[in-house]
Design a protein around this motif. Structure first.
Motif, mmCIF file in Angstrom:
data_model
loop_
_atom_site.group_PDB
_atom_site.id
_atom_site.type_symbol
_atom_site.label_atom_id
_atom_site.label_comp_id
_atom_site.label_asym_id
_atom_site.label_seq_id
_atom_site.Cartn_x
_atom_site.Cartn_y
_atom_site.Cartn_z
ATOM 1 N N GLY A 163 0.799 -1.210 0.000
ATOM 2 C CA GLY A 163 0.000 0.000 0.000
ATOM 3 C C GLY A 163 0.835 1.265 0.000
ATOM 4 N N LEU A 164 1.884 1.287 0.797
ATOM 5 C CA LEU A 164 2.757 2.461 0.827
ATOM 6 C C LEU A 164 3.536 2.618 -0.475
ATOM 7 C CD1 LEU A 164 4.151 2.364 4.479
ATOM 8 C CD2 LEU A 164 2.490 3.975 3.516
ATOM 9 N N SER A 165 3.920 1.498 -1.096
ATOM 10 C CA SER A 165 4.638 1.569 -2.372
ATOM 11 C C SER A 165 3.755 2.176 -3.454
ATOM 12 C CB SER A 165 5.103 0.177 -2.799
ATOM 13 O OG SER A 165 5.993 -0.372 -1.876
ATOM 14 N N VAL A 166 2.488 1.776 -3.485
ATOM 15 C CA VAL A 166 1.559 2.343 -4.467
ATOM 16 C C VAL A 166 1.309 3.814 -4.168
ATOM 17 C CG1 VAL A 166 -0.749 2.162 -5.453
ATOM 18 C CG2 VAL A 166 0.475 0.085 -4.806
ATOM 19 N N THR A 167 1.158 4.146 -2.907
ATOM 20 C CA THR A 167 0.950 5.544 -2.531
ATOM 21 C C THR A 167 2.120 6.399 -2.998
ATOM 22 O OG1 THR A 167 -0.347 4.876 -0.607
ATOM 23 C CG2 THR A 167 0.576 7.105 -0.588
ATOM 24 N N GLU A 168 3.332 5.921 -2.768
ATOM 25 C CA GLU A 168 4.527 6.658 -3.198
ATOM 26 C C GLU A 168 4.536 6.838 -4.707
ATOM 27 O OE1 GLU A 168 8.483 7.240 -4.806
ATOM 28 O OE2 GLU A 168 7.348 5.368 -4.981
ATOM 29 N N ALA A 169 4.197 5.775 -5.454
ATOM 30 C CA ALA A 169 4.214 5.853 -6.915
ATOM 31 C C ALA A 169 3.143 6.805 -7.432
ATOM 32 C CB ALA A 169 4.017 4.451 -7.502
ATOM 33 N N LEU A 170 1.978 6.807 -6.802
ATOM 34 C CA LEU A 170 0.918 7.723 -7.227
ATOM 35 C C LEU A 170 1.262 9.171 -6.905
ATOM 36 C CD1 LEU A 170 -2.208 5.611 -6.216
ATOM 37 C CD2 LEU A 170 -1.570 6.277 -8.542
ATOM 38 N N LEU A 171 1.855 9.400 -5.742
ATOM 39 C CA LEU A 171 2.241 10.764 -5.386
ATOM 40 C C LEU A 171 3.261 11.315 -6.374
ATOM 41 C CD1 LEU A 171 2.430 10.511 -1.493
ATOM 42 C CD2 LEU A 171 0.832 11.901 -2.830
ATOM 43 N N ARG A 172 4.187 10.472 -6.835
ATOM 44 C CA ARG A 172 5.162 10.935 -7.837
ATOM 45 C C ARG A 172 4.488 11.316 -9.139
ATOM 46 N NH1 ARG A 172 7.931 7.185 -9.707
ATOM 47 N NH2 ARG A 172 7.668 5.444 -8.256
ATOM 48 N N ARG A 173 3.312 10.754 -9.390
ATOM 49 C CA ARG A 173 2.563 11.065 -10.601
ATOM 50 C C ARG A 173 1.595 12.230 -10.396
ATOM 51 N NH1 ARG A 173 4.118 5.827 -10.798
ATOM 52 N NH2 ARG A 173 4.250 4.775 -12.814
ATOM 53 N N GLY A 174 1.640 12.836 -9.223
ATOM 54 C CA GLY A 174 0.791 13.997 -8.957
ATOM 55 C C GLY A 174 -0.648 13.671 -8.645
ATOM 56 N N VAL A 175 -0.909 12.438 -8.211
ATOM 57 C CA VAL A 175 -2.279 11.999 -7.951
ATOM 58 C C VAL A 175 -2.699 12.387 -6.534
ATOM 59 C CG1 VAL A 175 -3.782 9.968 -7.788
ATOM 60 C CG2 VAL A 175 -2.044 10.107 -9.592
ATOM 61 N N ASP A 176 -3.974 12.704 -6.372
ATOM 62 C CA ASP A 176 -4.557 12.981 -5.059
ATOM 63 C C ASP A 176 -4.885 11.634 -4.417
ATOM 64 O OD1 ASP A 176 -5.860 13.955 -2.851
ATOM 65 O OD2 ASP A 176 -7.616 14.709 -3.949
ATOM 66 N N VAL A 177 -3.953 11.076 -3.647
ATOM 67 C CA VAL A 177 -4.092 9.735 -3.094
ATOM 68 C C VAL A 177 -4.050 9.784 -1.578
ATOM 69 C CG1 VAL A 177 -1.593 9.349 -3.354
ATOM 70 C CG2 VAL A 177 -3.121 7.389 -3.055
ATOM 71 N N TRP A 178 -4.864 8.913 -0.954
ATOM 72 C CA TRP A 178 -4.867 8.775 0.495
ATOM 73 C C TRP A 178 -4.706 7.295 0.835
ATOM 74 C CZ3 TRP A 178 -4.825 12.840 3.796
ATOM 75 C CH2 TRP A 178 -5.126 14.093 3.248
ATOM 76 N N CYS A 179 -3.780 7.000 1.727
ATOM 77 C CA CYS A 179 -3.527 5.636 2.164
ATOM 78 C C CYS A 179 -4.111 5.447 3.559
ATOM 79 C CB CYS A 179 -2.025 5.343 2.179
ATOM 80 S SG CYS A 179 -1.593 3.671 2.696
ATOM 81 N N HIS A 180 -5.003 4.476 3.708
ATOM 82 C CA HIS A 180 -5.710 4.225 4.971
ATOM 83 C C HIS A 180 -5.098 3.016 5.680
ATOM 84 C CE1 HIS A 180 -8.471 6.355 2.313
ATOM 85 N NE2 HIS A 180 -9.175 6.741 3.369
ATOM 86 N N GLU A 181 -4.685 3.211 6.905
ATOM 87 C CA GLU A 181 -4.100 2.120 7.702
ATOM 88 C C GLU A 181 -4.554 2.273 9.147
ATOM 89 O OE1 GLU A 181 -2.636 -0.878 9.442
ATOM 90 O OE2 GLU A 181 -2.357 -0.748 7.266
ATOM 91 N N ALA A 182 -5.146 1.206 9.691
ATOM 92 C CA ALA A 182 -5.679 1.283 11.046
ATOM 93 C C ALA A 182 -4.587 1.261 12.103
ATOM 94 C CB ALA A 182 -6.655 0.133 11.294
ATOM 95 N N MET B 26 3.224 -0.576 7.940
ATOM 96 C CA MET B 26 4.033 -1.785 7.776
ATOM 97 C C MET B 26 4.159 -2.534 9.105
ATOM 98 S SD MET B 26 6.932 -0.468 5.037
ATOM 99 C CE MET B 26 7.905 -1.960 5.221
ATOM 100 N N GLY B 27 3.046 -2.656 9.799
ATOM 101 C CA GLY B 27 3.096 -3.239 11.122
ATOM 102 C C GLY B 27 2.491 -4.618 11.249
ATOM 103 N N GLU B 28 1.947 -5.197 10.173
ATOM 104 C CA GLU B 28 1.340 -6.515 10.289
ATOM 105 C C GLU B 28 2.119 -7.512 9.439
ATOM 106 O OE1 GLU B 28 -1.066 -8.692 8.462
ATOM 107 O OE2 GLU B 28 -1.242 -9.844 10.303
ATOM 108 N N ARG B 29 1.689 -7.783 8.213
ATOM 109 C CA ARG B 29 2.442 -8.729 7.380
ATOM 110 C C ARG B 29 3.771 -8.158 6.900
ATOM 111 N NH1 ARG B 29 -2.006 -12.117 3.779
ATOM 112 N NH2 ARG B 29 -3.064 -13.043 5.587
ATOM 113 N N SER B 30 3.947 -6.858 7.026
ATOM 114 C CA SER B 30 5.229 -6.236 6.677
ATOM 115 C C SER B 30 6.096 -6.005 7.909
ATOM 116 C CB SER B 30 4.987 -4.895 5.972
ATOM 117 O OG SER B 30 4.190 -5.047 4.816
ATOM 118 N N ALA B 31 5.747 -6.629 9.043
ATOM 119 C CA ALA B 31 6.460 -6.378 10.302
ATOM 120 C C ALA B 31 7.883 -6.924 10.257
ATOM 121 C CB ALA B 31 5.696 -7.014 11.464
#
Length: 344
Positions: free
Chosen positions: A12-31, A35-40
């Protein structure tokens, strides 16, 4: 264009970073924590070696993108120690690497090229493999996401006339496209958007042990028939394994699964790793889907795209690019690995 990413793991963070570089209005939602669960944890294994040539080729593309990330982060993100594969899968993986044109060696257990904490018979050496520095990647991606990382539990994702509504508590926002990559939480969120994702779960534990003096240096990452092993914190060796499914079943609860895993891993180290002291000093817990293995899988329903799989850390920068494009153009990336025949 407005895009919502549901899940703040490494994908999710990788996609957010890639979209931000493209100038997209993106929001990443994490409870929870990014990177605290399967990315721990702070480390993972990188490898080109896979059972399928398409996965080898995709890993090679990801390796190059990790280097680009490292250039922007100002630090290496993979420690170049190489990865060794042994056990029953070794020949199949070697054939896949050969088919993909990837550099590799197949050696016997007496080869001076091997640097392992125990003994292998025949082994595949993947020189492009190494230790992924998850701690550095986490810092890089969280900084890149900045204030576009929203601490929120997503309750529902549903298509409406104006777009896709993302409901979080008493807040509801509408987006042009939504990506679901929430790990263990993906199935529940995706079902409301008409997507049926795998929902099986089991407990998984990785344990670190001290490395004894005199061990080869630097040691390769090592994948055997039923374990994965690599250097974790300095002087410690991390080991994870396939544990009897009955002992790590979801319904059995986390405490019992952790005890069974700890006992099994300590016994393995005692029997097989003479350069490792069987004294646990650290552990990393995560959830795992026993129905999934190596492979990249994607599903779409209208303006909602989902991705799922296991062992995705090594593909993070590539998935960021692939999924960013798919969010913007409405496409569905092709599945890779054992599910490739089911591509959309």
């Amino acid at each position: 264009m407005r895009v919502a990413v549901v899940g703040g793991g490494v994908v999710g963070l990788s996609v957010t970073e890639a979209l931000l570089r493209r100038g997209v209005d993106v929001w990443c939602h994490e409870a929870g924590a990014p990177m605290g669960e399967r990315s721990a944890g702070d480390t993972r294994i990188f490898r080109l070696a896979h059972a399928y040539p398409d996965m080898v080729a995709l890993a090679a593309r990801s390796r190059a993108l990790f280097a680009e990330w490292g250039g922007r982060a100002g630090t290496d993100l993979i420690d170049d120690v190489g990865t060794v594969v042994s056990g029953g899968q070794m020949r199949v993986w070697a054939d896949a690497m050969a088919a993909a044109g990837a550099d590799h060696d197949v050696v016997d257990g007496e080869s001076p090229l091997l640097r392992l904490p125990g003994r292998a018979d025949a082994a595949l050496i993947d020189p492009a493999g190494g230790v992924i520095r998850v701690d550095r990647i986490r810092r890089f991606l969280v900084e890149a996401a900045g204030d576009r990382l929203r601490t929120a539990h997503v309750d529902a994702v549903e298509e409406v006339t104006a777009g896709v509504r993302v409901v979080s508590g008493d807040r509801a926002d509408t987006f042009d496209a939504v990506l679901i990559c929430a790990g263990a939480g993906s199935s529940a969120v995706a079902s409301g958007a008409g997507l049926d994702l795998p929902a099986a779960l089991e407990h998984h534990l990785r344990v670190s042990f001290p490395i004894r003096p005199g061990a080869p240096e630097p040691m390769h990452c090592w994948i055997t028939g039923d374990t994965y092993q690599h250097l974790a914190a300095p002087g410690t060796w991390a080991v994870g394994a396939d544990i009897d499914p009955a002992l790590v079943a979801w319904d059995g609860g986390r405490p019992a699964a952790e005890r069974a895993s700890l006992d099994a891993l300590t016994a393995y180290v005692t029997r097989h790793l003479p350069f490792v002291e069987p004294r646990p000093v650290a552990q990393v817990y995560c959830t795992h889907d026993p129905a999934l293995g190596d492979g990249l899988q994607f599903a779409r329903n209208g303006r909602v795209l989902a991705t799922y799989g296991e062992n995705l850390m090594k593909f993070a920068p590539l998935l960021g690019e692939m999924l960013a494009r798919a969010c913007l153009d409405g496409s569905t990336p092709a599945n890779a690995g054992p599910t490739a025949e089911g591509t959309a």
